[in-house]
Design a protein around this motif. Structure first.
Motif, PDB file in Angstrom:
ATOM      1  N   UNK A  90       0.700  -1.153  -0.064  1.00  0.00           N
ATOM      2  CA  UNK A  90       0.184   0.069   0.198  1.00  0.00           C
ATOM      3  C   UNK A  90       0.901   1.272   0.104  1.00  0.00           C
ATOM      4  N   UNK A  91       1.870   1.313   0.955  1.00  0.00           N
ATOM      5  CA  UNK A  91       3.037   2.451   0.949  1.00  0.00           C
ATOM      6  C   UNK A  91       3.494   2.488  -0.532  1.00  0.00           C
ATOM      7  N   UNK A  92       3.844   1.499  -0.980  1.00  0.00           N
ATOM      8  CA  UNK A  92       4.765   1.644  -2.423  1.00  0.00           C
ATOM      9  C   UNK A  92       3.570   2.342  -3.595  1.00  0.00           C
ATOM     10  N   UNK A  93       2.291   1.692  -3.614  1.00  0.00           N
ATOM     11  CA  UNK A  93       1.296   2.410  -4.576  1.00  0.00           C
ATOM     12  C   UNK A  93       0.952   3.589  -4.293  1.00  0.00           C
ATOM     13  N   UNK A  94       0.835   4.238  -2.999  1.00  0.00           N
ATOM     14  CA  UNK A  94       0.742   5.497  -2.802  1.00  0.00           C
ATOM     15  C   UNK A  94       1.731   6.350  -2.957  1.00  0.00           C
ATOM     16  N   UNK A  95       3.068   5.930  -2.705  1.00  0.00           N
ATOM     17  CA  UNK A  95       4.211   6.616  -3.136  1.00  0.00           C
ATOM     18  C   UNK A  95       4.255   7.096  -4.684  1.00  0.00           C
TER      19      UNK A  95
END
Length: 183
Positions: A90-95
């Motif tokens: 999720x963090x990677x997608x939002x970055x």
């Protein structure tokens, strides 16, 4: 000579009786084909319906590229299995979404929640001259994670591509609505 002078003055006064109006704004009139969808036929840990007049390109690791040849655009779909790393995914997608803030005028999020189908995710509309105008991610929160990005094969000019973005956005929403995880 006097008659010629009177004729010219009379002609000038008679020709000036209409008000001059500015031209109205013109809007681009684009027509798109009627939408019909078909089930994705490739074997994947997921399935959904895609627009019939698109080209689906099979890529490694259960990834896909859904090409819109007439619009010079594609939806790039990446798949990752969830192995106790949901927060990282999720963090990677939002970055990747917020990487566009340099060129974006606005980023508008929309959440998806369908517990019966185990669909949880977000769609981000990116306005402005960013490289990607729509990004989304969907997960079942235990086994599967899907991420998608809309790209055009042209220099981004948001005003020009906005009708095409709206057209493809409906297909992205249809993907989310018809998504099913396979066991």
């Amino acid at each position: 000579m006097r008659n010629l002078f009177l004729l010219i003055i009379l002609t000038v006064f008679m020709s000036c009786n209409e008000d001059v109006l500015p031209k109205p704004k013109a809007y681009l009139s684009l027509t798109y084909p009627k939408k019909t969808y078909k089930k994705l036929t490739l074997k994947r840990p997921y399935s959904f319906e895609v627009l019939e007049n698109t080209t689906v390109i099979n890529e490694a690791n259960n990834w896909l590229k859904i090409k819109y040849p007439n619009l010079k655009a594609s939806i790039d779909i990446t798949y990752r299995p969830v192995n106790n790393n949901l927060k990282e995914l999720l963090t990677e997608a939002e970055k990747l979404v917020f990487k566009h803030t340099v060129k974006a005028e606005q980023i508008i999020p929309k959440d998806f929640v369908n517990p019966e189908k185990r669909i949880f995710g977000s769609l981000y509309e990116i306005t402005g001259n960013a490289a990607s105008q729509i990004q989304f991610h969907i997960t079942d929160s235990t086994n599967n994670f899907l991420k998608g990005s809309l790209y055009f094969y042209a220099k981004p000019n948001y005003d020009s591509i906005l009708p095409a973005v709206d057209y493809i956005k409906q297909d992205i929403l249809h993907i989310v609505e018809t998504l099913e995880w396979k066991e």
